[in-house]
Design a protein around this motif. Sequence first.
Motif, PDB file in Angstrom:
ATOM      1  N   TYR A  34       0.829  -1.213   0.000  1.00  0.00           N
ATOM      2  CA  TYR A  34       0.000   0.000   0.000  1.00  0.00           C
ATOM      3  C   TYR A  34       0.862   1.261   0.000  1.00  0.00           C
ATOM      4  CZ  TYR A  34      -2.990   3.723   1.741  1.00  0.00           C
ATOM      5  OH  TYR A  34      -3.638   4.917   1.902  1.00  0.00           O
ATOM      6  N   ALA A  35       1.809   1.331   0.942  1.00  0.00           N
ATOM      7  CA  ALA A  35       2.648   2.529   1.060  1.00  0.00           C
ATOM      8  C   ALA A  35       3.479   2.741  -0.200  1.00  0.00           C
ATOM      9  CB  ALA A  35       3.559   2.421   2.279  1.00  0.00           C
ATOM     10  N   GLY A  36       3.979   1.665  -0.764  1.00  0.00           N
ATOM     11  CA  GLY A  36       4.766   1.789  -1.983  1.00  0.00           C
ATOM     12  C   GLY A  36       3.962   2.317  -3.142  1.00  0.00           C
ATOM     13  N   LEU A  37       2.717   1.857  -3.254  1.00  0.00           N
ATOM     14  CA  LEU A  37       1.858   2.338  -4.345  1.00  0.00           C
ATOM     15  C   LEU A  37       1.445   3.786  -4.130  1.00  0.00           C
ATOM     16  CD1 LEU A  37      -0.387  -0.813  -4.911  1.00  0.00           C
ATOM     17  CD2 LEU A  37       1.505   0.011  -6.344  1.00  0.00           C
ATOM     18  N   VAL A  38       1.076   4.129  -2.900  1.00  0.00           N
ATOM     19  CA  VAL A  38       0.628   5.496  -2.606  1.00  0.00           C
ATOM     20  C   VAL A  38       1.771   6.497  -2.762  1.00  0.00           C
ATOM     21  CG1 VAL A  38      -0.172   6.999  -0.728  1.00  0.00           C
ATOM     22  CG2 VAL A  38      -1.279   4.806  -1.119  1.00  0.00           C
ATOM     23  N   GLU A  39       2.960   6.128  -2.285  1.00  0.00           N
ATOM     24  CA  GLU A  39       4.099   7.043  -2.332  1.00  0.00           C
ATOM     25  C   GLU A  39       4.869   6.965  -3.653  1.00  0.00           C
ATOM     26  OE1 GLU A  39       6.464   6.044   1.051  1.00  0.00           O
ATOM     27  OE2 GLU A  39       4.915   6.617   2.476  1.00  0.00           O
ATOM     28  N   GLY A  40       4.505   6.021  -4.507  1.00  0.00           N
ATOM     29  CA  GLY A  40       5.210   5.868  -5.765  1.00  0.00           C
ATOM     30  C   GLY A  40       6.605   5.295  -5.607  1.00  0.00           C
ATOM     31  N   ARG A  41       6.821   4.514  -4.560  1.00  0.00           N
ATOM     32  CA  ARG A  41       8.126   3.903  -4.310  1.00  0.00           C
ATOM     33  C   ARG A  41       8.025   2.406  -4.584  1.00  0.00           C
ATOM     34  NH1 ARG A  41      10.827   6.939   0.808  1.00  0.00           N
ATOM     35  NH2 ARG A  41      10.135   9.029   0.273  1.00  0.00           N
ATOM     36  N   ILE A  42       8.405   2.015  -5.770  1.00  0.00           N
ATOM     37  CA  ILE A  42       8.304   0.625  -6.196  1.00  0.00           C
ATOM     38  C   ILE A  42       9.098  -0.320  -5.285  1.00  0.00           C
ATOM     39  CG2 ILE A  42       8.739  -0.978  -8.105  1.00  0.00           C
ATOM     40  CD1 ILE A  42       6.377   1.015  -8.489  1.00  0.00           C
ATOM     41  N   PRO A  43      10.316   0.046  -4.837  1.00  0.00           N
ATOM     42  CA  PRO A  43      11.042  -0.878  -3.956  1.00  0.00           C
ATOM     43  C   PRO A  43      10.287  -1.203  -2.667  1.00  0.00           C
ATOM     44  CG  PRO A  43      12.559   0.750  -4.829  1.00  0.00           C
ATOM     45  CD  PRO A  43      11.164   1.183  -5.217  1.00  0.00           C
ATOM     46  N   VAL A  44       9.527  -0.256  -2.165  1.00  0.00           N
ATOM     47  CA  VAL A  44       8.738  -0.509  -0.951  1.00  0.00           C
ATOM     48  C   VAL A  44       7.652  -1.537  -1.261  1.00  0.00           C
ATOM     49  CG1 VAL A  44       7.223   0.539   0.784  1.00  0.00           C
ATOM     50  CG2 VAL A  44       9.245   1.775  -0.009  1.00  0.00           C
ATOM     51  N   SER A  45       6.991  -1.381  -2.392  1.00  0.00           N
ATOM     52  CA  SER A  45       5.978  -2.362  -2.796  1.00  0.00           C
ATOM     53  C   SER A  45       6.591  -3.736  -3.015  1.00  0.00           C
ATOM     54  CB  SER A  45       5.275  -1.921  -4.082  1.00  0.00           C
ATOM     55  OG  SER A  45       4.447  -0.825  -3.833  1.00  0.00           O
ATOM     56  N   LEU A  46       7.762  -3.776  -3.605  1.00  0.00           N
ATOM     57  CA  LEU A  46       8.436  -5.056  -3.833  1.00  0.00           C
ATOM     58  C   LEU A  46       8.818  -5.730  -2.521  1.00  0.00           C
ATOM     59  CD1 LEU A  46      10.666  -4.234  -6.933  1.00  0.00           C
ATOM     60  CD2 LEU A  46       8.552  -5.582  -6.850  1.00  0.00           C
ATOM     61  N   ALA A  47       9.184  -4.929  -1.535  1.00  0.00           N
ATOM     62  CA  ALA A  47       9.474  -5.491  -0.211  1.00  0.00           C
ATOM     63  C   ALA A  47       8.209  -6.147   0.341  1.00  0.00           C
ATOM     64  CB  ALA A  47       9.978  -4.407   0.738  1.00  0.00           C
ATOM     65  N   GLY A  48       7.064  -5.506   0.133  1.00  0.00           N
ATOM     66  CA  GLY A  48       5.792  -6.083   0.571  1.00  0.00           C
ATOM     67  C   GLY A  48       5.478  -7.374  -0.150  1.00  0.00           C
ATOM     68  N   VAL A  49       5.763  -7.411  -1.437  1.00  0.00           N
ATOM     69  CA  VAL A  49       5.551  -8.645  -2.203  1.00  0.00           C
ATOM     70  C   VAL A  49       6.458  -9.742  -1.670  1.00  0.00           C
ATOM     71  CG1 VAL A  49       5.785  -9.682  -4.494  1.00  0.00           C
ATOM     72  CG2 VAL A  49       4.720  -7.431  -4.245  1.00  0.00           C
ATOM     73  N   GLY A  50       7.663  -9.381  -1.264  1.00  0.00           N
ATOM     74  CA  GLY A  50       8.571 -10.356  -0.666  1.00  0.00           C
ATOM     75  C   GLY A  50       7.999 -10.952   0.614  1.00  0.00           C
ATOM     76  N   PHE A  51       7.396 -10.102   1.448  1.00  0.00           N
ATOM     77  CA  PHE A  51       6.759 -10.596   2.668  1.00  0.00           C
ATOM     78  C   PHE A  51       5.615 -11.553   2.330  1.00  0.00           C
ATOM     79  CE2 PHE A  51       8.557  -6.735   4.814  1.00  0.00           C
ATOM     80  CZ  PHE A  51       9.176  -7.384   5.863  1.00  0.00           C
ATOM     81  N   LEU A  52       4.792 -11.159   1.367  1.00  0.00           N
ATOM     82  CA  LEU A  52       3.647 -11.992   0.994  1.00  0.00           C
ATOM     83  C   LEU A  52       4.097 -13.312   0.360  1.00  0.00           C
ATOM     84  CD1 LEU A  52       1.309  -9.177  -0.387  1.00  0.00           C
ATOM     85  CD2 LEU A  52       1.292 -10.218   1.888  1.00  0.00           C
ATOM     86  N   GLY A  53       5.176 -13.259  -0.400  1.00  0.00           N
ATOM     87  CA  GLY A  53       5.727 -14.479  -0.974  1.00  0.00           C
ATOM     88  C   GLY A  53       6.234 -15.432   0.104  1.00  0.00           C
ATOM     89  N   ALA A  54       6.768 -14.875   1.172  1.00  0.00           N
ATOM     90  CA  ALA A  54       7.249 -15.704   2.280  1.00  0.00           C
ATOM     91  C   ALA A  54       6.100 -16.477   2.924  1.00  0.00           C
ATOM     92  CB  ALA A  54       7.953 -14.836   3.317  1.00  0.00           C
ATOM     93  N   ILE A  55       4.934 -15.864   2.992  1.00  0.00           N
ATOM     94  CA  ILE A  55       3.766 -16.569   3.533  1.00  0.00           C
ATOM     95  C   ILE A  55       3.446 -17.777   2.664  1.00  0.00           C
ATOM     96  CG2 ILE A  55       1.279 -16.437   3.988  1.00  0.00           C
ATOM     97  CD1 ILE A  55       1.692 -13.497   4.739  1.00  0.00           C
TER      98      ILE A  55
END
Length: 128
Positions: A34-55
């Motif tokens: 969410y924060a990555g998309l709202v702030e336009g920071r793709i690396p932040v969104s990718l970090a979130g995808v990494g967390f979700l992938g770990a699940i």
Amino acid sequence: MGQTAGGYVETESLTTTHWLAILLVLATGIIHVYAGLVEGRIPVSLAGVGFLGAIALFLLDFRRSLLYPVGIVYTAVQLPLWYVGKAGEYTMIGYVDKTIQVVLIIVLVYLFWKERKTPERSRGTPAA
């Protein structure tokens, strides 16, 4: 049984602490995307995808004992990156996320420690 109809997801061996870790990872993953998309920071969104992938890996029982230390390091790295990346522009959602991550690190350390203390035979491996 703790598996889906396809037999891929293994949840039978999960404890309340495991589910707490999953919930914390899910929360920080969603916050990052969410924060990555709202702030336009793709690396932040990718970090979130990494967390979700770990699940997904965890629920598929893919090297769970390795996911604990990797998760500890991956999550711990997020703390200084946030501090430096935000450089004084901290938000409430950032503080909430970092609190979640600190609790997650503690839970993962506990799970890793517990896994290391558990004798191999009681982890479900057949006796020789």
